[in-house]
Design an enzyme around this catalytic site. Structure first.
Site, short mmCIF file in Angstrom:
data_model
loop_
_atom_site.label_atom_id
_atom_site.label_comp_id
_atom_site.label_asym_id
_atom_site.label_seq_id
_atom_site.Cartn_x
_atom_site.Cartn_y
_atom_site.Cartn_z
N GLY A 253 0.75 -1.25 0.00
CA GLY A 253 0.00 0.00 0.00
C GLY A 253 0.78 1.29 0.00
O GLY A 253 0.19 2.35 -0.21
N GLU A 290 4.03 -6.43 1.98
CA GLU A 290 3.61 -6.88 0.63
C GLU A 290 3.56 -5.72 -0.36
O GLU A 290 2.53 -5.50 -1.01
CB GLU A 290 2.22 -7.53 0.72
CG GLU A 290 2.09 -8.67 1.71
CD GLU A 290 0.64 -9.10 1.96
OE1 GLU A 290 -0.29 -8.38 1.51
OE2 GLU A 290 0.42 -10.13 2.60
N PRO A 291 4.64 -4.96 -0.51
CA PRO A 291 4.57 -3.81 -1.40
C PRO A 291 4.45 -4.23 -2.87
O PRO A 291 5.15 -5.14 -3.31
CB PRO A 291 5.89 -3.08 -1.15
CG PRO A 291 6.82 -4.15 -0.68
CD PRO A 291 5.98 -5.14 0.08
N ARG A 293 2.95 -1.62 -5.75
CA ARG A 293 3.15 -0.37 -6.50
C ARG A 293 4.51 0.29 -6.22
O ARG A 293 5.18 0.75 -7.13
CB ARG A 293 2.02 0.60 -6.12
CG ARG A 293 1.99 1.88 -6.93
CD ARG A 293 0.98 2.87 -6.31
NE ARG A 293 -0.28 2.25 -6.00
CZ ARG A 293 -1.33 2.19 -6.82
NH1 ARG A 293 -1.28 2.78 -8.00
NH2 ARG A 293 -2.44 1.57 -6.45
N ARG A 329 -5.71 2.82 -15.78
CA ARG A 329 -5.82 3.60 -14.55
C ARG A 329 -6.51 4.96 -14.73
O ARG A 329 -7.35 5.33 -13.90
CB ARG A 329 -4.45 3.77 -13.88
CG ARG A 329 -3.83 2.44 -13.46
CD ARG A 329 -2.58 2.60 -12.61
NE ARG A 329 -2.91 3.16 -11.30
CZ ARG A 329 -2.77 4.42 -10.96
NH1 ARG A 329 -2.24 5.30 -11.80
NH2 ARG A 329 -3.14 4.83 -9.78
N TYR A 333 -9.74 5.02 -12.43
CA TYR A 333 -9.61 5.78 -11.18
C TYR A 333 -9.47 7.28 -11.40
O TYR A 333 -9.16 8.00 -10.45
CB TYR A 333 -8.34 5.35 -10.42
CG TYR A 333 -8.09 3.88 -10.24
CD1 TYR A 333 -8.97 3.09 -9.49
CD2 TYR A 333 -6.95 3.29 -10.75
CE1 TYR A 333 -8.70 1.75 -9.29
CE2 TYR A 333 -6.68 1.94 -10.56
CZ TYR A 333 -7.57 1.18 -9.82
OH TYR A 333 -7.29 -0.15 -9.62
N CYS A 359 -13.55 3.15 -28.58
CA CYS A 359 -14.84 3.80 -28.74
C CYS A 359 -15.55 3.95 -27.39
O CYS A 359 -16.54 3.27 -27.11
CB CYS A 359 -15.70 3.00 -29.72
SG CYS A 359 -14.87 2.87 -31.30
N GLU A 360 -15.00 4.80 -26.55
CA GLU A 360 -15.54 5.12 -25.23
C GLU A 360 -15.10 6.54 -24.91
O GLU A 360 -13.92 6.86 -25.08
CB GLU A 360 -14.91 4.23 -24.14
CG GLU A 360 -15.18 2.76 -24.23
CD GLU A 360 -16.47 2.34 -23.56
OE1 GLU A 360 -17.12 3.16 -22.88
OE2 GLU A 360 -16.85 1.18 -23.76
N TYR A 387 0.23 -1.76 -12.12
CA TYR A 387 -1.17 -1.78 -12.53
C TYR A 387 -1.34 -1.20 -13.94
O TYR A 387 -2.31 -0.51 -14.24
CB TYR A 387 -2.06 -1.06 -11.49
CG TYR A 387 -1.86 -1.66 -10.11
CD1 TYR A 387 -2.35 -2.93 -9.83
CD2 TYR A 387 -1.14 -0.99 -9.12
CE1 TYR A 387 -2.13 -3.51 -8.59
CE2 TYR A 387 -0.92 -1.56 -7.87
CZ TYR A 387 -1.41 -2.83 -7.62
OH TYR A 387 -1.20 -3.40 -6.39
C1 LIG Z 1 -2.79 -5.34 -4.05
C2 LIG Z 1 -2.28 -5.93 -2.80
C3 LIG Z 1 -0.99 -5.64 -2.36
C4 LIG Z 1 -0.09 -4.66 -3.05
O1 LIG Z 1 -0.60 -3.35 -2.88
P1 LIG Z 1 0.23 -2.07 -3.36
O2 LIG Z 1 -0.67 -0.93 -3.06
O3 LIG Z 1 0.47 -2.23 -4.81
O4 LIG Z 1 1.48 -2.01 -2.57
C5 LIG Z 1 -0.53 -6.27 -1.21
N1 LIG Z 1 -1.32 -7.14 -0.52
C6 LIG Z 1 -2.57 -7.45 -0.92
C7 LIG Z 1 -3.37 -8.40 -0.14
C8 LIG Z 1 -3.10 -6.85 -2.06
O5 LIG Z 1 -4.34 -7.15 -2.45
#
Ligand SMILES: *Cc1c(COP(=O)(O)O)cnc(C)c1O
Length: 431
Positions: A253, A290-291, A293, A329, A333, A359-360, A387
């Protein structure tokens, strides 16, 4: 930097591996106008050094603390990207059996894999148990029961964490905020204790951790610490019941810089987390991150070529050969991606919406940018390493782009452009 101020901004902290030399945008040592001419556009371009630097920023922040970085590979699952991270010792956060297959294909270490996701199917559980993944991040009591049954039938034990939904507001886009009560993710913090009791009682399961993932593109660090405090309360309660937790997974995140964001650094996050662990007497816990992005986002660009300029009454449009099917994206978003000309021109600037051929009306890539462009110019959409390609589709029967990895002054095509034959492969008409 000798580009006009409109098509480029001052060198951004997050993009040191993409830079102008002799008036041409380069990825490391490779001139991107030549690359576009050789391989065609749209084209995803990744910098190997940028990937290593992003992982290095976590490494440096970790020092000798017990932290495992599991790349949230749904952000970019190209085999060359995975191989690079595996080589550098990263683990992986997977969300499907397909992603597990990719990790195994590059020789990634299954004992550094965590398996996330709300909808794991029995075959995916079996494959992950067989491979020997480190941990399942389980998101419901129903999933606990299914996993228990699958593991038990195999005569195996599955290690589990429960993904707890701490009900904190990550203050990010609603589509990528995952830690609120109304989200489909995780087990509500109030029900977590019950779910852990169930997990501890079921055959075939071993409780090892607590997990959360509160959202994506976080630019404020405080939601992490709000979530952490709630998880630490839970860990203390579990200890009282004799359920011992050995690792804490805080998910991914961390945000990146798309325009002027100043996201928290891995070091700020880790220092804050370990200070709180120590204060609670939980300094022995191992940490998993769990990075996604933040490891790949600013390591990639999408190159696209201007097809037509259209000066309509209300707007000017630069119609390019990339579209929402290549980079979703902006449409999904309303996300901002920086835009630079690969060979910036001096002279007359106009404000353009940069749009694709799909075509959108929602098919746009950048809006209201001041540009000096002509037909045939190559543009680079920045921060497209996360992404981007993974969300590409064949909408409008468009083949998906090629991907290339730059390494110094060399480059490697790491995914071929889809051909028209690829597009209809597997389809048939009635006899
Ligand atoms: C998408 C996701 C991530 C990675 O998130 P980032 O915002 O890209 O760092 C990590 N863990 C889980 C469970 C996710 O769904």
């Amino acid at each position: 930097m000798n580009a006009p101020a409109s098509t480029t901004r001052p060198e951004l902290a997050g993009h040191p591996h993409f830079h102008y030399r002799d008036g041409v945008l380069h990825a490391e040592g490779v001139a991107l106008d030549k690359l576009a001419a050789e391989l065609g556009t749209p084209l995803y371009v990744y910098s190997r050094a940028a990937l290593a630097a992003a992982l290095g920023s976590y490494r440096d922040a970790i020092g000798d603390r017990p932290v495992l970085v599991c790349f949230g590979m749904k952000a970019n699952s190209n085999l060359a990207v995975l191989k690079e991270f595996a080589r550098l010792g990263a683990g992986f956060d997977i969300v499907s059996g397909g992603e597990l297959q990719r990790v195994l294909a590059v020789g990634g270490d299954p004992s550094r894999v965590v398996f996330s996701g709300v909808g794991k199917q029995a075959w995916e559980m079996r494959a992950a148990i067989e491979a020997g993944v480190m941990c399942f991040n389980v998101e419901s009591q129903a999933e606990l029961r299914r996993l228990s049954q699958v593991a038990h039938e195999m005569g195996q034990t599955a290690r589990v964490s429960l993904r707890v939904n701490p009900d904190v507001d990550a203050q990010t886009h609603p589509y990528i905020s995952t830690g609120l009560k109304e989200n489909k993710f995780g087990i509500a913090i109030e029900s977590a204790l019950d779910a852990y009791r169930l997990a501890a009682s079921l055959p075939g399961l071993e409780v090892v951790g607590v997990d959360c993932h509160i959202g994506s593109q976080l630019t404020d660090i405080s939601p992490y610490f709000d979530a952490l405090e709630k998880l630490l309360d839970l860990i203390s309660q579990l200890a009282e019941e004799g359920i011992t937790i050995s690792h804490l997974d805080l998910g991914g995140g961390l945000g990146i810089r798309y325009t002027d964001e100043i996201p928290p650094s891995p070091k700020a996050l880790l220092d804050g987390v370990f200070a709180r662990l120590q204060a609670r007497g939980l300094g022995h816990l191992h940490l998993v991150l769990e990075p996604g992005r933040s490891l790949v986002g600013n390591a990639g660009l999408l190159l696209t070529t201007v097809q037509y300029l259209k000066h309509a009454e209300a707007r000017n449009f630069a119609i390019v050969d990339a579209a929402m099917n290549d980079l979703l994206r902006p449409s999904l978003y309303e996300a901002y991606h920086g835009l630079r000309a690969v060979r910036p021109r001096q002279g007359d600037e106009q404000e353009y919406d940069v749009v694709g051929p799909v075509c959108e009306s929602g098919d746009w890539l950048a809006r209201q940018r001041r540009l000096s462009v002509q037909e045939g110019d190559v543009l680079a959409l920045e921060s497209a390493g996360a992404y981007g390609m993974v969300m590409a589709s064949n909408y409008n029967s468009r083949g998906r782009p090629a991907e290339v990895m730059v390494d110094g002054d060399k480059y490697y095509v790491v995914r071929q452009r889809e051909t028209l034959a690829d597009l209809i492969r597997g389809e048939s008409t009635l006899p």
